[in-house]
Design an enzyme around this catalytic site. Structure first.
Site, PDB file in Angstrom:
ATOM      1  N   GLU A  61     -10.810  85.708  13.035  1.00  0.00           N
ATOM      2  CA  GLU A  61     -12.219  85.650  12.277  1.00  0.00           C
ATOM      3  C   GLU A  61     -12.172  85.621  10.975  1.00  0.00           C
ATOM      4  O   GLU A  61     -13.137  85.280  10.153  1.00  0.00           O
ATOM      5  CB  GLU A  61     -12.815  86.544  12.679  1.00  0.00           C
ATOM      6  CG  GLU A  61     -13.693  86.402  14.585  1.00  0.00           C
ATOM      7  CD  GLU A  61     -14.321  85.765  14.443  1.00  0.00           C
ATOM      8  OE1 GLU A  61     -15.508  85.465  13.910  1.00  0.00           O
ATOM      9  OE2 GLU A  61     -14.227  84.480  15.909  1.00  0.00           O
TER      10      GLU A  61
ATOM     11  N   CYS B 184     -25.643  65.621  22.208  1.00  0.00           N
ATOM     12  CA  CYS B 184     -25.179  66.886  21.931  1.00  0.00           C
ATOM     13  C   CYS B 184     -26.173  67.125  23.193  1.00  0.00           C
ATOM     14  O   CYS B 184     -27.028  66.595  24.097  1.00  0.00           O
ATOM     15  CB  CYS B 184     -26.761  67.345  21.140  1.00  0.00           C
ATOM     16  SG  CYS B 184     -26.867  69.277  21.000  1.00  0.00           S
TER      17      CYS B 184
END
Length: 369
Positions: free
Chosen positions: A35, A199
Site C-alpha cells: 500500500e 464495465c
C-alpha cells in the site's frame, strides 16, 4: 446511492488481478508495504521493488533496525522518498508501541507515519477481515463516475461525501470489494479513455448514462510547473572515484546520496539564476563561479573540464533543469570520514540510494546497473 458491490465482485472474480504478489498473503507487513509503495506509483513499477524489498527486509523488525542508507537504496528509483523514510519510522513505531504487530483499529493505524485513512483501511480489511472502506484514486474515480459527482474532488465537502458513499457501499467482504474497485479503476474506469462498454457498472453508472464519463472527475486548471535550475558536480579523483554528498533528511531527495550542487540551500534544490549568471549558460563567468564555489565549500583543488548538455527531471510540483559539470580533482583533500561527503567508485555508487537523474548520470559513465 447506487449499489455496486454485487456486479463489481462478480467481475473481479473473472477479471481481477489475482496474481499480484501482495494478493498472495494476509500478513499485515507485506500488505502495508504494498500500500505504501503503490501511493502515487503504478503497479508495474512497484512489482520489482516490492519483491526486492521483502527479500532484504522481510518483517517489521528488520525494517525498523536497518540502516537508513539500506532502506533508501532499496527504494532508489521508486520516487517520493518521504514514503521510504516514513515506512521505516512506521516500522519502528510498530515495534516500540504495538509489540511488532500492525494496529488492529483504524484509530491506531492512522497514527503510524505515512499511513492515512485509506491505507490503514486497506490493510485492516485484508489482514484482519474488517469491514473498512478505502478511497484511493481508483476507488474515488469509480464512485465519482457511477454517481455523476461533478464537484471538485479535492474539496473538503466532496471528500466527506465520497467517504460516506464508500463506507455505505462497502460490503462485509471488504477485502474482495476493495481489491475489485481498485482493479476496476485501474483497468476499466481509467482516468483517460474509460472502457465503458466493458464495465460491469455501465447499466447503473450515471456518468455513462449522461455521456459524461470522459468529463469526470472534474479537473482543476493546473498552472505551468515552475522551473528550477542547478548544476551538479561530477568530480573524479586520481583513483577514478567520484564524490557524493548526502542530502538532509528533510526536503527534496531527503537522505539520498547526490552529486554536490553549486549552492545547496540546506534542504531544497538550489536555484542558480540571477542577472549576472543566467540559468545554466556555459560562460567563463559561470565556470569561474562553479569552480570557486565548489573548491571553497568542498575544500578541493578542482579543475573544471566541461559542462554537459542540459537535462531535466519532472517533480510533482516543479521541473528541474540541470547541467552536470565534469571536473578533475587535483588534490582530494576532503576526508572520507566526513559525515555527508564520501568517495565512491562509480559501480559502488550505483548500489547506494540515489535520485533518478543522478543514477542516470552515473550509468552513462559505464558504472553498471
Amino acid at each position: 446511492m447506487i449499489p455496486i458491490a454485487e456486479p463489481l465482485l462478480a467481475w473481479y472474480t473473472r477479471h481481477g488481478r489475482h496474481d499480484l504478489p501482495w494478493r498472495q498473503t494476509r500478513d499485515p507487513y507485506p500488505l502495508w508495504l504494498a500500500e505504501i509503495m503503490l501511493q502515487q506509483t503504478r503497479v508495474e513499477s512497484v512489482k520489482p521493488y516490492y519483491t526486492r524489498f521483502l527479500q532484504t527486509l522481510p518483517a517489521w523488525r528488520a525494517l525498523a533496525a536497518a540502516p537508513q542508507d539500506q532502506v533508501l537504496a532499496l527504494w532508489s528509483g521508486l520516487g517520493y522518498y518521504t514514503r521510504a523514510r516514513n515506512a521505516q519510522r512506521a516500522a519502528q513505531v510498530v515495534m516500540a508501541s504495538f509489540a511488532g504487530h500492525f494496529p488492529d483499529t483504524l484509530e491506531k493505524a492512522v497514527t503510524l507515519p505515512g499511513v492515512g485513512r485509506s491505507t490503514a483501511a486497506a490493510v485492516l480489511a485484508s489482514a484482519y477481515g474488517q469491514r473498512q472502506a478505502i478511497l484511493d484514486a481508483n476507488a474515488r474515480r469509480v464512485l465519482i463516475r457511477s454517481h455523476a459527482i461533478d464537484a471538485d474532488p479535492k474539496a473538503t465537502a466532496t471528500q466527506q461525501w465520497l467517504w460516506t458513499l464508500a463506507s455505505a457501499l462497502t460490503p462485509e467482504d471488504a477485502h474482495g470489494y476493495n481489491q475489485a474497485i481498485q482493479d476496476l479503476g485501474a483497468m476499466i474506469c481509467t482516468p483517460r479513455q474509460p472502457r465503458c462498454p466493458d464495465c460491469p457498472l455501465a447499466s447503473r453508472c450515471k456518468a455513462h448514462a449522461q455521456g459524461r464519463s470522459h468529463a469526470l472527475p472534474v479537473t482543476a486548471h493546473k498552472p505551468p510547473k515552475p522551473q528550477r535550475h542547478t548544476f551538479f558536480l561530477l568530480a573524479a579523483d586520481p583513483e577514478g572515484r567520484i564524490l557524493l554528498e548526502k542530502r538532509p533528511d528533510s526536503g527534496i531527495w531527503g537522505g539520498l546520496w547526490c552529486l554536490p550542487q553549486a549552492a545547496p540551500d540546506g534542504g531544497e534544490l538550489s536555484i542558480l539564476c540571477n542577472d549576472t549568471l543566467p540559468p545554466l549558460e556555459d560562460t567563463p563567468a559561470v565556470r569561474q563561479f562553479l569552480q570557486e564555489a565548489w573548491s571553497r565549500r568542498l575544500r578541493l583543488d578542482l579543475q573544471l573540464l566541461a559542462l554537459a548538455e542540459e537535462q531535466q527531471h519532472v517533480f510533482t510540483h516543479f521541473q528541474l533543469r540541470f547541467r552536470c559539470a565534469h571536473a578533475r580533482v587535483l588534490d582530494s583533500a576532503v576526508a572520507d570520514s566526513a559525515a555527508t561527503l564520501r568517495w565512491y567508485h562509480p559501480a559502488d555508487a550505483l548500489t547506494q540510494g540515489l535520485p533518478t537523474p543522478i543514477r542516470r548520470i552515473l550509468r552513462n559513465l559505464g558504472g553498471g546497473r
